[in-house]
Motif scaffolding. Structure first.
Motif, PDB file in Angstrom:
ATOM      1  N   PRO A  73      -2.152  -6.135  -9.289  1.00 35.30           N
ATOM      2  CA  PRO A  73      -1.418  -7.124  -8.481  1.00 35.30           C
ATOM      3  C   PRO A  73      -0.934  -6.497  -7.179  1.00 35.30           C
ATOM      4  O   PRO A  73      -0.548  -5.322  -7.152  1.00 35.30           O
ATOM      5  CB  PRO A  73      -0.244  -7.511  -9.386  1.00 35.30           C
ATOM      6  CG  PRO A  73      -0.676  -7.148 -10.759  1.00 35.30           C
ATOM      7  CD  PRO A  73      -1.577  -5.973 -10.626  1.00 35.30           C
ATOM      8  N   ASP A  74      -0.986  -7.266  -6.129  1.00 33.38           N
ATOM      9  CA  ASP A  74      -0.575  -6.774  -4.814  1.00 33.38           C
ATOM     10  C   ASP A  74       0.944  -6.811  -4.721  1.00 33.38           C
ATOM     11  O   ASP A  74       1.533  -7.612  -3.976  1.00 33.38           O
ATOM     12  CB  ASP A  74      -1.231  -7.636  -3.725  1.00 33.38           C
ATOM     13  CG  ASP A  74      -1.080  -6.998  -2.352  1.00 33.38           C
ATOM     14  OD1 ASP A  74      -0.753  -5.796  -2.295  1.00 33.38           O
ATOM     15  OD2 ASP A  74      -1.285  -7.705  -1.354  1.00 33.38           O
ATOM     16  N   SER A  98       0.857  -1.187   0.000  1.00 28.53           N
ATOM     17  CA  SER A  98       0.000   0.000   0.000  1.00 28.53           C
ATOM     18  C   SER A  98       0.887   1.229   0.000  1.00 28.53           C
ATOM     19  O   SER A  98       2.109   1.135   0.165  1.00 28.53           O
ATOM     20  CB  SER A  98      -0.918  -0.003   1.232  1.00 28.53           C
ATOM     21  OG  SER A  98      -0.134   0.049   2.401  1.00 28.53           O
ATOM     22  N   ILE A  99       0.232   2.363  -0.196  1.00 27.31           N
ATOM     23  CA  ILE A  99       0.979   3.621  -0.195  1.00 27.31           C
ATOM     24  C   ILE A  99       0.175   4.648   0.590  1.00 27.31           C
ATOM     25  O   ILE A  99      -1.054   4.707   0.476  1.00 27.31           O
ATOM     26  CB  ILE A  99       1.254   4.111  -1.638  1.00 27.31           C
ATOM     27  CG1 ILE A  99       2.000   5.440  -1.590  1.00 27.31           C
ATOM     28  CG2 ILE A  99      -0.015   4.193  -2.445  1.00 27.31           C
ATOM     29  CD1 ILE A  99       2.482   5.880  -2.948  1.00 27.31           C
ATOM     30  N   VAL A 111      -4.965  14.476   6.963  1.00 27.13           N
ATOM     31  CA  VAL A 111      -5.563  13.151   7.155  1.00 27.13           C
ATOM     32  C   VAL A 111      -4.697  12.151   6.409  1.00 27.13           C
ATOM     33  O   VAL A 111      -4.375  12.364   5.222  1.00 27.13           O
ATOM     34  CB  VAL A 111      -7.006  13.113   6.618  1.00 27.13           C
ATOM     35  CG1 VAL A 111      -7.577  11.707   6.748  1.00 27.13           C
ATOM     36  CG2 VAL A 111      -7.867  14.105   7.358  1.00 27.13           C
ATOM     37  N   LEU A 112      -4.314  11.122   7.097  1.00 28.38           N
ATOM     38  CA  LEU A 112      -3.470  10.091   6.479  1.00 28.38           C
ATOM     39  C   LEU A 112      -4.372   9.028   5.861  1.00 28.38           C
ATOM     40  O   LEU A 112      -5.223   8.450   6.534  1.00 28.38           O
ATOM     41  CB  LEU A 112      -2.563   9.460   7.539  1.00 28.38           C
ATOM     42  CG  LEU A 112      -1.583   8.405   7.028  1.00 28.38           C
ATOM     43  CD1 LEU A 112      -0.602   9.023   6.036  1.00 28.38           C
ATOM     44  CD2 LEU A 112      -0.836   7.751   8.189  1.00 28.38           C
ATOM     45  N   ILE A 113      -4.200   8.810   4.576  1.00 29.00           N
ATOM     46  CA  ILE A 113      -4.987   7.792   3.887  1.00 29.00           C
ATOM     47  C   ILE A 113      -4.045   6.749   3.306  1.00 29.00           C
ATOM     48  O   ILE A 113      -2.871   7.026   3.057  1.00 29.00           O
ATOM     49  CB  ILE A 113      -5.866   8.390   2.766  1.00 29.00           C
ATOM     50  CG1 ILE A 113      -4.998   8.999   1.674  1.00 29.00           C
ATOM     51  CG2 ILE A 113      -6.815   9.420   3.318  1.00 29.00           C
ATOM     52  CD1 ILE A 113      -5.784   9.462   0.464  1.00 29.00           C
ATOM     53  N   THR A 114      -4.562   5.572   3.165  1.00 35.33           N
ATOM     54  CA  THR A 114      -3.783   4.468   2.602  1.00 35.33           C
ATOM     55  C   THR A 114      -4.477   3.964   1.348  1.00 35.33           C
ATOM     56  O   THR A 114      -5.670   3.625   1.391  1.00 35.33           O
ATOM     57  CB  THR A 114      -3.656   3.321   3.619  1.00 35.33           C
ATOM     58  OG1 THR A 114      -3.038   3.833   4.797  1.00 35.33           O
ATOM     59  CG2 THR A 114      -2.813   2.195   3.057  1.00 35.33           C
ATOM     60  N   ILE A 115      -3.765   3.951   0.267  1.00 39.02           N
ATOM     61  CA  ILE A 115      -4.303   3.450  -1.000  1.00 39.02           C
ATOM     62  C   ILE A 115      -3.633   2.122  -1.304  1.00 39.02           C
ATOM     63  O   ILE A 115      -2.401   2.002  -1.259  1.00 39.02           O
ATOM     64  CB  ILE A 115      -4.067   4.464  -2.132  1.00 39.02           C
ATOM     65  CG1 ILE A 115      -4.865   5.739  -1.843  1.00 39.02           C
ATOM     66  CG2 ILE A 115      -4.458   3.880  -3.477  1.00 39.02           C
ATOM     67  CD1 ILE A 115      -4.658   6.835  -2.843  1.00 39.02           C
TER      68      ILE A 115
END
Lengths: 538, 182
Positions: free
Chosen positions: A348-349, A284-285, A336-340
């Motif tokens: 693909p993961d 994730s990023i 706000v910290l978000i994770t994509i």
């Protein structure tokens, strides 16, 4: 003469045969003692917390309801914190005394989940033996205070579930897979090293093959009601898990099957299904989005969507960083910290997908790619973050906050409505409401007076008579108009008269032209030249 | 006194002689359809006849002859029996109904309006009857305009032949309109 030999006298003393009897008896006695010693089973020490229902010389030891020993002595342990039961186990059952062999007292028990041992109310308590799977004989055991839920050596896999709080999961609760019971909670305790509650779980064979490193366990006890940006969600398990608690496991959506795990592996116990589904991806990023508007209703875990497609979640509101920076920037936007997670959108993961997302986002910001706060649920007021293209947005570039890339934000939806409402209220506040209300009050009073006058006028008898006369006049007028309609005789008479008038005018026109040609035509005979003949030569 | 008496007698004689003069004969012609209809109910169509306009030079009682280009003569002894507008409206209604098989209806918002304007209707110097007319069909969706321009040689001489030829041309015009209405 015959010589008589002199008798030989044997003076040696011989042991009497009679002595064989005591010798044989002695041999028999020795043999019996040795045999008794050899046939006597071993004595094992079993430690229990209390000696409740255990009596020396009376309490039996059974295995599969076959008597294999008896308690010979019960005494306090050396540390005086428990008791030690000396149990004589039959010789032919000594092979059961191995490592992992378990002993527990079978007595009548009434619990939340079951009632057991009622038969001991009449026959008395006994110690149950469950042979272990080891090969080394053992003489010291620690007895179980409660019967083991899984027999020793049963096929399956033992796991540990770690939870931050005990919740409503208890020993004996079921472990479900797709609603089917595949195991149970065997025990629970507090791990003071990890500072977590530890549950001992046993998954029966052949369901142990369902366990791999990617599966996740969650608490399905009771009824879970959660309100989020997606709305109100109710999660329940089976009836017994609602009443007694339980645990379920499954692969999170989108996760691949992990590697096999060894017995005793640790797993995290999630609080509910929704939290289990969160972050099933390894790659994730993180991005930071700074909002100048109120974040009330935006909670960690709220979705981050691109045109309705979930692409990540809100990790946390970076309030601590804001407070740390407050002395520098008053009224600064709240990050706000978000994770994509690329895996959420089918990529693909992998780390390559993360780089692809990074590049896309970096390129898109210059084209109007912005994050905005949107209302997820009017019922709960929950918010979520939407990212989309806004071509009309002012040009901006990717920023950075606390070492993370920052996506510019834009006010849409809620924020814009809020601004418009505030603007409307400001304008409304400037309206001369007091004067208007005063005018309205005056107008209403005048109108009331007018209505009162009209009421008096209408209630007047003469006015009522006038009204009747007006009705009669209208009726007559309607009758007249009916006569004047195209179907009425008056109209048809009028049309006929107009026709005759036209004819007369035509004749008059002809007379006028005749008189113009011959002024004495009125008194002298008129002789016009003959009309040309059509079809003939003129 | 005697002189005055003689004058009055002479005047009376002159007036009596004037009255005895034979007046010129005057013929009137009725422009009517000659189509034969059977008795019985007639279906009413959705179309109706709106304005029927005629050019000013023929909007009078005398029949018109074009003696040369641009030179017309309005007959003094040959007249229409009724105003031409009335005759044209009546004749076109009957002939259109005969051609379509249904009677023209009353004006309605969703109906088809038929309008006719007759620019020329006369006999020419070559012994033909001339009919030039513009007509249109209008509905809520659209309006279509058409032109009719036909000559027909007279079968014989005289105004009766002219009236017959003009009637024949008007029947052709009505059938053209009916063809578009079908």
């Amino acid at each position: 003469m015959t010589d008589i030999a002199a008798p030989t006298i044997d003076t040696r003393k011989r042991l009497s045969v009679i002595w064989m009897i005591p010798l044989v008896a002695l041999a028999l006695g020795v043999w019996m003692v040795v045999h008794a010693k050899l046939s006597e089973g071993p004595v094992v020490e079993i430690h229990f917390a209390t000696a409740e229902s255990i009596e020396a010389g009376k309490t039996k030891v059974r295995y599969l309801n076959v008597e294999v020993g008896q308690v010979e002595e019960v005494r306090l342990s050396d540390d005086m914190k428990g008791v030690v039961a000396m149990v004589r186990v039959d010789q032919d059952a000594r092979h059961l005394l191995r490592e992992e062999t378990q002993f527990w007292v079978v007595r009548a028990r009434v619990g939340a989940g079951n009632i057991s041992g009622l038969g001991t109310l009449l026959g008395g308590a006994y110690i149950e033996l469950s042979p272990g799977g080891g090969t080394v004989e053992q003489r010291n055991y620690v007895g179980l205070e409660t019967p083991p839920l899984t027999p020793a050596g049963a096929p399956g896999i033992k796991l540990n579930l770690l939870s931050e709080h005990a919740g409503s999961v208890n020993t004996g609760d079921s472990v479900l897979y797709n609603g089917y019971k595949v195991g149970r909670i065997e025990g629970m305790g507090f791990d003071d090293v990890l500072n977590l509650v530890r549950y001992d779980v046993f998954i029966d064979a052949p369901f142990d093959t369902l366990i791999n490193s990617s599966v996740r366990f969650w608490n399905i006890s009771g009824i879970s009601v959660s309100a989020s940006a997606s709305g109100v969600e109710v999660q329940t398990g089976s009836l017994d898990t609602i009443l007694l608690g339980g645990v379920a496991f499954h692969l999170p959506d989108g996760a691949d099957i992990g590697s096999p795990v060894e017995s005793g592996a640790d797993f995290k116990l999630y609080d509910n299904f929704a939290s289990m589904q969160e972050k099933p991806y390894q790659h994730s990023i993180d991005y930071v989005v700074e909002f100048s508007q109120s974040l009330r209703g935006l909670l960690p875990g709220a979705p981050v969507e691109y045109r309705g497609i979930p692409i990540g979640t809100v990790t946390r509101i970076m309030a601590a960083e804001v407070i740390a920076d407050m002395h520098q920037k008053n009224g600064a936007p709240i990050p706000v910290l978000i994770t994509i997670e690329p895996g959420r959108v089918g990529l693909p993961d992998t780390a390559e997908s993360v780089e692809l997302i990074q590049q896309d986002v970096a390129d898109s910001v210059s084209q109007g790619f912005r994050a905005s706060l949107e209302i997820g649920s009017l019922l709960t007021g929950s918010l979520y973050i939407n990212v989309d293209y806004h071509p009309d947005a002012e040009s901006e570039v990717m920023g950075e906050y606390a070492g993370r890339a920052s996506i510019p934000s834009i006010q849409t939806g809620l924020g814009r409505i809020e601004e418009q409402v505030i603007e409307f209220l400001s304008k409304a506040n400037e309206l001369p409401v007091a004067e208007t209300l005063k005018s309205v009050d005056t107008m209403v009073n005048s109108l009331t007076e007018t209505l009162r006058s009209m009421d008096e006028l209408l209630s007047d008898r003469e006015m009522q008579q006038l009204s009747a006369e007006m009705m009669a006049a209208i009726k007559e007028l309607r009758s007249v108009l009916t006569g004047l309609s195209p179907e009425g005789p008056a109209f048809q008479s009028f049309e006929s008269s107009v026709g005759k008038l036209n004819e007369t005018l035509a004749n008059l026109d002809e007379l006028t032209r005749t008189l113009k040609d011959q002024p004495n035509a009125l008194i002298l005979p008129t002789k016009f030249p003959a009309d040309p003949i059509p079809g003939a030569t003129y | 006194m005697r002189t005055l008496l003689l004058f009055l007698i002479a005047l009376a004689s002159w007036l009596v002689s004037a009255c005895s003069t034979t007046p010129q004969t005057r013929s009137t012609y009725l422009l009517r359809s000659e189509s034969q209809h059977e008795s019985g109910p007639l279906q009413v169509g959705n179309e109706y006849l709106g304005d029927v306009k005629v050019a000013s030079y023929i909007d009078q009682s005398g029949l018109v002859l074009e003696l040369a280009d641009g030179v017309v003569h309005v007959a003094k002894q040959h007249h229409w029996a009724e105003p031409l507008r009335t005759s044209l409206r009546e004749l076109l209604s009957v002939e259109i109904a005969a051609a379509t098989g249904r009677s023209l209806g009353v004006p309605a918002k969703d109906g088809t309006r038929v309008e006719v304007k007759v620019s020329q209707l006369h006999g020419d110097a070559d012994g033909n009857a001339v009919l030039i007319a513009q007509w249109s069909l209008s509905s809520t969706e659209m309006t279509q305009a058409y032109q009719f321009n036909q000559n027909l040689a007279l079968e014989g001489t005289g105004y009766a032949a002219l009236v017959a030829a003009e009637r024949a041309l008007l029947v052709q015009l009505a059938r053209s309109i009916a063809a578009e209405l079908k």
